[in-house]
Design a protein around this motif. Structure first.
Motif, PDB file in Angstrom:
ATOM      1  N   TYR A  30     -13.464  -1.417 -16.878  1.00 33.57           N
ATOM      2  CA  TYR A  30     -13.254  -0.178 -16.205  1.00 33.57           C
ATOM      3  C   TYR A  30     -12.281   0.656 -16.999  1.00 33.57           C
ATOM      4  CZ  TYR A  30      -8.671  -1.960 -14.500  1.00 33.57           C
ATOM      5  OH  TYR A  30      -7.490  -2.605 -14.577  1.00 33.57           O
ATOM      6  N   ASP A  31     -12.437   1.798 -16.719  1.00 30.66           N
ATOM      7  CA  ASP A  31     -11.211   2.901 -17.409  1.00 30.66           C
ATOM      8  C   ASP A  31     -10.695   3.525 -16.312  1.00 30.66           C
ATOM      9  OD1 ASP A  31     -11.799   2.504 -20.330  1.00 30.66           O
ATOM     10  OD2 ASP A  31     -13.560   3.605 -20.184  1.00 30.66           O
ATOM     11  N   THR A  70     -17.070   0.444 -16.647  1.00 26.07           N
ATOM     12  CA  THR A  70     -17.831   0.405 -17.846  1.00 26.07           C
ATOM     13  C   THR A  70     -18.801  -0.411 -17.820  1.00 26.07           C
ATOM     14  OG1 THR A  70     -16.146  -1.062 -18.694  1.00 26.07           O
ATOM     15  CG2 THR A  70     -15.780   1.293 -19.044  1.00 26.07           C
ATOM     16  N   GLN A  71     -19.122  -1.409 -16.806  1.00 24.34           N
ATOM     17  CA  GLN A  71     -19.984  -2.142 -16.590  1.00 24.34           C
ATOM     18  C   GLN A  71     -20.325  -2.475 -15.197  1.00 24.34           C
ATOM     19  OE1 GLN A  71     -17.753  -5.730 -18.179  1.00 24.34           O
ATOM     20  NE2 GLN A  71     -18.303  -6.700 -16.119  1.00 24.34           N
ATOM     21  N   GLY A  83     -20.766   2.711 -14.546  1.00 26.32           N
ATOM     22  CA  GLY A  83     -20.490   3.972 -14.656  1.00 26.32           C
ATOM     23  C   GLY A  83     -20.147   4.704 -13.354  1.00 26.32           C
TER      24      GLY A  83
END
Length: 452
Positions: A40-41, A69-70, A115
């Motif tokens: 993640y971001d 991010t996954q 996402g």
């Protein structure tokens, strides 16, 4: 060792194998393998903190907005386990969690789609303390006689709030800090409100430009707080009363330095500037906390210039890995030399000659600047002075016009982001219009004293 502990903690949790996978418990930094997290971001932190300096009791609620991010079944946050987590929710639903060492492992009620944006709320509390760095210095939540000196490079942020604490995961911040009304709470960004109820006051600070977590601060003390316009810059300065006599012109001193650096590097990248001066004689270092560097003494001209230069080089443009810290310290040291030359304190050539004069057998020349050898060597002279000499030699190689074009382009192209040494070399070669690989190989990657 931190990474191994984190993996062991993660192994205790079971998840459905039907979809997704856990995020990695580290960002893969060679110097600090357990720092940061994968999957993640983080985009924004909203930190509500309540602190009692007398008892050193901290109660916090961290609301973290992030994006996966996954496809993510589980993720980690960096937080020392001396601060005990009471509850965690993900998108409003209770999540299971465990703590071990410096890792908080969170398992949402359902896997998060790739996402997807999501919000994690962590309620926690305890009595925070600093961590000891590999070089023996303290960073993080450092108690003082009247509050906290909070400087986090390279690993202190995990001592007071949960997060994705690697420099590559920048985020915006809001700090709402409640303290006794006899104290002042100072943080990054702009002071947006100050509200007193009974004997306690809440200070709200907004940092609207992305920031690496090692550059965050919430410093607390009996500060004299001023908020003034100095030239074009909103300048917020907090000074320990013990040092107030020597700091009467500190706010005004910011303007000339920032004007000069803006002419060289491009516009100042943040909405405000300033300083935190907190009398803590046992710290022994200053830090370029974003928008508001923190000092244990009233800074000299050279120290002020060094930390303000970091607002471009280190804060706005941040390295991608700790081993490339020369992109912070070498640049700030060279800017410090430039300022000393500008005010007639010491010529630029005298600064460069003094650094270059070290004997060839000195350890200074045996340490590769772009990879000093490990976390214990991050803040040693080769990173600072040899890094600055690299820039001075580059200037001599390509000429003033190309050199300052390189610095301005670097600050512009990577504003609020991360970049590495390879990107700086590529930019330098593109602007100079020539192959500089041999030059950079000698100055950054090989031991030995390069010829000027």
């Amino acid at each position: 060792m931190k990474r191994l502990l984190a993996l062991a903690a993660a192994a205790l949790l079971t998840v459905s194998a039907s979809a997704g996978s856990p995020g990695d418990p580290g960002a893969g930094d060679p110097y600090f393998p357990g720092q940061g997290n994968g999957g993640y971001d983080a985009g924004h932190y909203d930190l509500a903190l309540d602190y009692n300096p007398g008892s050193n009791a901290l109660n916090g609620v961290a609301t973290i907005s992030a994006r996966t991010t996954q496809e993510l079944t589980r993720f980690n946050l960096d937080l020392v386990d001396t601060l005990k987590v009471r509850s965690v929710t993900v998108d409003g639903a209770a999540a299971s969690f465990s703590q071990q060492g410096t890792e908080l492992v969170v398992t949402p009620a359902a896997a998060l789609a790739a996402g997807a944006g999501f919000t994690t709320v962590v309620s926690y509390g305890g009595r925070p303390t600093h961590v000891l760095d590999p070089d023996g210095s303290r960073d993080g939540w450092i108690r003082t006689s009247d509050g906290v000196f909070n400087a986090n490079e390279p690993q202190g942020a995990m001592t007071w709030y949960p997060g994705n604490h690697h420099m590559t995961d920048k985020a915006t911040y809001r700090f709402a800090v409640t303290v006794p009304s006899t104290r002042v709470a100072v943080a990054n960004g702009d002071l947006t409100s100050r509200n007193t109820g009974g004997d306690r006051t809440t200070y709200v600070w907004d940092a609207r430009e992305p920031m690496a977590s090692y550059l965050t601060t919430v410093s607390i003390g009996k500060f004299i707080l001023t908020d003034t316009k100095v030239g074009n810059f909103r300048t917020i300065v907090a000074v320990d009363p013990k040092l107030a006599k020597d700091a009467t012109t500190l706010a005004q001193r910011h303007g000339p330095v920032l004007d000069y650096f803006s002419s060289l590097f491009g516009p100042y990248p943040f909405s405000s500037t300033g300083a935190i001066v907190d009398h803590e004689p046992n710290v022994g270092y200053a830090l370029e906390t974003q928008t508001r560097p923190i000092y244990p003494v009233v800074p000299s001209e050279s120290l002020l210039a060094h930390e303000l230069a970091h607002q471009w080089f280190g804060d706005s443009v941040t390295p991608s890995r700790w081993q490339e810290i020369w992109l912070n310290e070498g640049f700030a040291t060279y800017a410090e030399w430039l300022w000393q030359d500008k005010i007639g304190q010491r010529t630029l050539q005298a600064s460069a000659d003094g650094a270059y004069a070290r004997p060839e057998t000195d350890e200074f020349w045996q340490t590769p600047t772009a990879d000093p050898g490990g976390p214990a060597a991050l803040f040693h002279d080769p990173v600072y002075d040899r890094g600055a000499l690299t820039l001075h030699a580059l200037r001599g190689m390509v000429g003033d016009t190309a050199f300052f074009t390189i610095l301005r382009t670097w600050a512009t192209d990577h504003k609020y982001g991360n970049a590495d040494t390879a990107a700086f070399i590529e930019l330098s070669e593109r602007v100079a219009g020539r192959d500089l690989s041999g030059f950079f190989d000698a100055w950054l990657f090989k031991p030995g004293k390069p010829a000027l």
